[in-house]
Design a protein around this motif. Structure first.
Motif, mmCIF file in Angstrom:
data_model
loop_
_atom_site.group_PDB
_atom_site.id
_atom_site.type_symbol
_atom_site.label_atom_id
_atom_site.label_comp_id
_atom_site.label_asym_id
_atom_site.label_seq_id
_atom_site.Cartn_x
_atom_site.Cartn_y
_atom_site.Cartn_z
ATOM 1 N N PHE A 1 15.145 12.094 -10.548
ATOM 2 C CA PHE A 1 14.407 10.765 -10.200
ATOM 3 C C PHE A 1 13.859 10.254 -8.792
ATOM 4 C CE2 PHE A 1 17.163 10.493 -13.844
ATOM 5 C CZ PHE A 1 15.949 10.073 -15.028
ATOM 6 N N ALA A 2 13.764 11.479 -8.105
ATOM 7 C CA ALA A 2 13.679 11.216 -6.512
ATOM 8 C C ALA A 2 11.868 10.580 -6.435
ATOM 9 C CB ALA A 2 13.510 12.390 -5.771
ATOM 10 N N VAL A 3 11.633 10.221 -5.369
ATOM 11 C CA VAL A 3 10.081 9.722 -5.275
ATOM 12 C C VAL A 3 9.897 10.275 -3.714
ATOM 13 C CG1 VAL A 3 10.998 7.365 -4.530
ATOM 14 C CG2 VAL A 3 8.591 7.762 -5.055
ATOM 15 N N ASP A 4 8.706 10.480 -3.153
ATOM 16 C CA ASP A 4 8.296 10.495 -2.001
ATOM 17 C C ASP A 4 7.431 9.275 -1.663
ATOM 18 O OD1 ASP A 4 9.383 12.953 -1.210
ATOM 19 O OD2 ASP A 4 7.784 14.201 -1.797
ATOM 20 N N TRP A 5 8.032 8.233 -0.703
ATOM 21 C CA TRP A 5 7.019 7.118 -0.481
ATOM 22 C C TRP A 5 5.967 7.417 0.409
ATOM 23 C CZ3 TRP A 5 6.596 3.328 -3.790
ATOM 24 C CH2 TRP A 5 7.596 3.251 -4.671
ATOM 25 N N GLU A 6 4.792 7.432 0.513
ATOM 26 C CA GLU A 6 3.793 7.371 1.478
ATOM 27 C C GLU A 6 3.009 6.147 1.250
ATOM 28 O OE1 GLU A 6 2.191 11.132 2.011
ATOM 29 O OE2 GLU A 6 3.225 12.265 0.606
ATOM 30 N N GLN A 7 2.046 5.981 2.406
ATOM 31 C CA GLN A 7 1.310 4.817 2.442
ATOM 32 C C GLN A 7 -0.152 4.950 2.861
ATOM 33 O OE1 GLN A 7 2.882 2.196 5.806
ATOM 34 N NE2 GLN A 7 2.538 0.414 4.459
ATOM 35 N N LEU A 8 -0.829 4.191 2.047
ATOM 36 C CA LEU A 8 -2.265 4.069 2.475
ATOM 37 C C LEU A 8 -2.697 3.002 3.533
ATOM 38 C CD1 LEU A 8 -3.651 4.216 -1.330
ATOM 39 C CD2 LEU A 8 -3.043 6.205 0.118
ATOM 40 N N ASP A 9 -3.876 3.616 4.391
ATOM 41 C CA ASP A 9 -4.117 2.429 5.293
ATOM 42 C C ASP A 9 -5.304 1.621 4.672
ATOM 43 O OD1 ASP A 9 -6.754 3.782 5.293
ATOM 44 O OD2 ASP A 9 -6.439 4.821 7.037
ATOM 45 N N SER A 10 -6.085 0.792 5.311
ATOM 46 C CA SER A 10 -6.922 -0.254 4.594
ATOM 47 C C SER A 10 -8.029 0.497 3.958
ATOM 48 C CB SER A 10 -7.235 -1.135 5.629
ATOM 49 O OG SER A 10 -8.189 -0.526 6.847
ATOM 50 N N GLN A 11 -8.321 1.747 4.370
ATOM 51 C CA GLN A 11 -9.488 2.506 3.883
ATOM 52 C C GLN A 11 -8.982 3.400 2.827
ATOM 53 O OE1 GLN A 11 -12.430 1.883 5.122
ATOM 54 N NE2 GLN A 11 -11.225 0.279 5.956
ATOM 55 N N GLY A 12 -7.852 3.474 2.425
ATOM 56 C CA GLY A 12 -7.184 4.069 1.364
ATOM 57 C C GLY A 12 -6.906 5.649 1.637
ATOM 58 N N ARG A 13 -6.576 5.751 3.122
ATOM 59 C CA ARG A 13 -6.269 7.204 3.449
ATOM 60 C C ARG A 13 -4.764 7.388 3.960
ATOM 61 N NH1 ARG A 13 -10.664 6.730 8.085
ATOM 62 N NH2 ARG A 13 -9.317 4.809 8.542
ATOM 63 N N ILE A 14 -4.188 8.386 3.576
ATOM 64 C CA ILE A 14 -2.710 8.629 3.906
ATOM 65 C C ILE A 14 -2.500 8.761 5.712
ATOM 66 C CG2 ILE A 14 -0.813 10.523 4.046
ATOM 67 C CD1 ILE A 14 -1.170 8.784 1.378
ATOM 68 N N TYR A 15 -3.758 9.330 6.349
ATOM 69 C CA TYR A 15 -3.749 9.249 7.543
ATOM 70 C C TYR A 15 -5.087 9.242 8.143
ATOM 71 C CZ TYR A 15 -5.087 14.106 7.042
ATOM 72 O OH TYR A 15 -5.843 15.296 6.536
ATOM 73 N N ASN B 1 0.789 -1.238 -0.148
ATOM 74 C CA ASN B 1 0.217 0.061 0.029
ATOM 75 C C ASN B 1 0.828 1.405 -0.006
ATOM 76 O OD1 ASN B 1 -2.509 -0.764 -0.306
ATOM 77 N ND2 ASN B 1 -3.429 0.005 1.812
ATOM 78 N N TYR B 2 1.857 1.126 -0.580
ATOM 79 C CA TYR B 2 3.006 2.264 -0.749
ATOM 80 C C TYR B 2 2.657 3.121 -1.831
ATOM 81 C CZ TYR B 2 5.716 0.641 3.213
ATOM 82 O OH TYR B 2 6.252 0.076 4.362
ATOM 83 N N VAL B 3 2.389 4.426 -1.715
ATOM 84 C CA VAL B 3 2.298 5.536 -3.014
ATOM 85 C C VAL B 3 3.661 6.036 -3.449
ATOM 86 C CG1 VAL B 3 1.128 7.272 -3.790
ATOM 87 C CG2 VAL B 3 -0.048 5.845 -2.320
ATOM 88 N N SER B 4 4.142 5.725 -4.754
ATOM 89 C CA SER B 4 5.186 6.403 -5.267
ATOM 90 C C SER B 4 5.101 7.856 -5.776
ATOM 91 C CB SER B 4 5.569 5.621 -6.699
ATOM 92 O OG SER B 4 4.584 5.527 -7.446
ATOM 93 N N ALA B 5 4.647 8.795 -4.654
ATOM 94 C CA ALA B 5 4.281 10.180 -5.020
ATOM 95 C C ALA B 5 5.380 10.904 -5.461
ATOM 96 C CB ALA B 5 3.795 10.846 -3.668
ATOM 97 N N ASP B 6 5.153 11.764 -6.541
ATOM 98 C CA ASP B 6 6.042 12.775 -7.109
ATOM 99 C C ASP B 6 7.169 11.992 -7.858
ATOM 100 O OD1 ASP B 6 4.573 15.282 -6.717
ATOM 101 O OD2 ASP B 6 5.130 14.912 -4.625
ATOM 102 N N SER B 7 6.900 10.913 -8.346
ATOM 103 C CA SER B 7 8.246 10.005 -8.824
ATOM 104 C C SER B 7 7.979 10.379 -10.416
ATOM 105 C CB SER B 7 7.911 8.515 -8.659
ATOM 106 O OG SER B 7 8.805 7.909 -9.151
ATOM 107 N N CYS B 8 9.018 9.566 -11.261
ATOM 108 C CA CYS B 8 9.200 9.874 -12.645
ATOM 109 C C CYS B 8 7.669 9.615 -13.391
ATOM 110 C CB CYS B 8 10.202 9.087 -12.935
ATOM 111 S SG CYS B 8 10.859 9.182 -14.755
#
Length: 402
Positions: A203-217, A173-180
């Motif tokens: 080529f940087a990336v900000d890894w963020e993660q969703l919970d089981s409901q699809g939320r960042i927090y 459930n990681y999001v490759s935010a602001d990636s290439c």
């Protein structure tokens, strides 16, 4: 004063007319009020879509006393047009130096970077040589010479070895935010440092993660523990040597960017590794940023191995929410270096978020992100995760819990 300006404009027009007339007689001499160049040759790499990608910047210098509108840009591979940007596209990708807002017109006596992204089908031949043909409108020129087509910016795609690394995180459930390859926050962060222009975050990336409901927090936005990714272990991606550690900067309050952060503290608590693969020649470095204070478990000069815990994901430095900023670069500096593409050896794409705007809105409101879920996870090997993909990494046992 008015007369002086009028005479100057007449003389400029006469000079340009004479120059263009001379050009007609001497075909080898062409006036080029728009000078094109490529500073960094694109490195050929594979994206998580299976296609071949080339990413670079075309420098445009307006060497004239009037504005130049860029109407289109043709990219030629070995003499054949392989991609065209129309005026609307150019206006979203042409960035004057020192600014972050794009434009379709170069002001007089100014310079800008056109951010280029070429996609070729996987397995297709990569051109040996790239050139550019730019169609322009020059308002200050005499009417017969306002439409000029200029060519230049030749470059040769680089076949340098692309680092193959292990995942920097474990789980899903990681999001490759602001990636290439078309996001703007990282890829267009050109900086003038040490008398040179660098793009360390290309080529940087900000890894963020969703919970089981699809939320960042879930919970108060200002609470660090509300964020799914907060406290997750950041893992070494290769056999490597630790060259830099920062571990004493405080957490920031999520929901807003901190004020007064200096460039040397923008990465927050961080680790830089030099990858030890001999095929890379000692010139590839991995950076992990924004980790929790006093969570980093390695020291400068240590050897680390894939899967070893380096530290915990936090929200230090110039950060609006807990995440892991990750990038590969050609020097052990997050500023005075150029970003490098890479390939993660194994991961799965499980979904895709429609846009950065959709991600930002959901993060701001604390709502679930509307996204497309793939019918079945798509296994990917030896590729770079593209922007706004939802990624699952193997749940490998971690090492180095010391």
């Amino acid at each position: 004063m008015f007369l002086c300006r009028l005479l100057h404009r007449i003389m400029v027009g006469v000079a340009l007319t004479l120059s263009l007339a001379l050009t007609a007689a001497h075909a080898a001499e062409k006036p080029t009020p728009l000078i094109l160049s490529v500073q960094d040759a694109p490195v050929v790499f594979t994206g998580s879509d299976g296609n071949t990608h080339l990413v670079y910047e075309l420098w445009m210098l307006n060497f004239s006393s009037g504005d130049i509108a860029v109407q289109s840009v043709d990219i030629l591979g070995d003499g054949t047009v392989i991609q065209t940007m129309d005026a609307k596209t150019v206006a979203t990708r042409l960035q004057p130096v020192g600014l972050r807002d794009a434009t379709g017109t170069l002001a007089k006596s100014s310079q800008a970077l056109l951010f280029v992204h070429i996609t070729l089908p996987g397995g297709a031949a990569v051109p040996r040589r790239l050139t550019h043909r730019v169609t322009t409108f020059i308002a200050a020129a005499p009417p017969a010479f306002q439409h000029l087509v200029m060519a230049g910016g030749e470059t040769v795609p680089s076949r340098q070895t692309v680092a193959v690394i292990h995942p920097p995180l474990a789980g899903g459930n990681y999001v490759s935010a602001d990636s290439c390859c078309d996001s703007s926050r990282h890829m267009r962060a050109a900086l003038g440092v040490n008398n040179h222009v660098w793009l360390a975050q290309r080529f940087a990336v900000d890894w963020e993660q969703l919970d089981s409901q699809g939320r960042i927090y879930s919970g108060p936005r200002e609470n660090l523990k509300s964020y799914t990714i907060f406290g997750k272990p950041a893992l070494a991606v290769a056999d490597a040597t630790v060259v830099s550690v920062v571990d004493d900067l405080p957490e920031q309050t999520p929901g807003k960017y901190p004020e007064g952060i200096s460039l040397d503290k923008a990465d927050g608590n961080s680790v830089i590794l030099r990858l030890d693969d001999p095929r890379l020649g000692g010139h590839v470095f991995a950076m992990y940023a924004h980790m929790q204070p006093r969570s980093i478990r390695v020291h400068e000069g240590e050897k680390v191995h894939p899967g070893e815990v380096l530290g915990l994901v936090g929200n230090t430095g110039n950060s609006v929410a807990p995440h892991l900023h990750f990038q590969l670069m050609a020097e052990p500096s997050s500023l005075a270096s150029n970003g490098l593409p890479y390939a993660i050896d194994s991961f799965s794409v499980t979904g895709q978020i429609p846009s950065t705007e959709a991600f930002d809105e959901a993060e701001a409101k604390g709502t679930a992100i509307a996204h497309r879920v793939l019918p079945a996870p798509r296994r990917v090997e030896n590729a770079l995760p593209l922007d706004q993909r939802i990624i699952a990494f193997p749940d490998l046992p971690t090492r180095g819990n010391r």
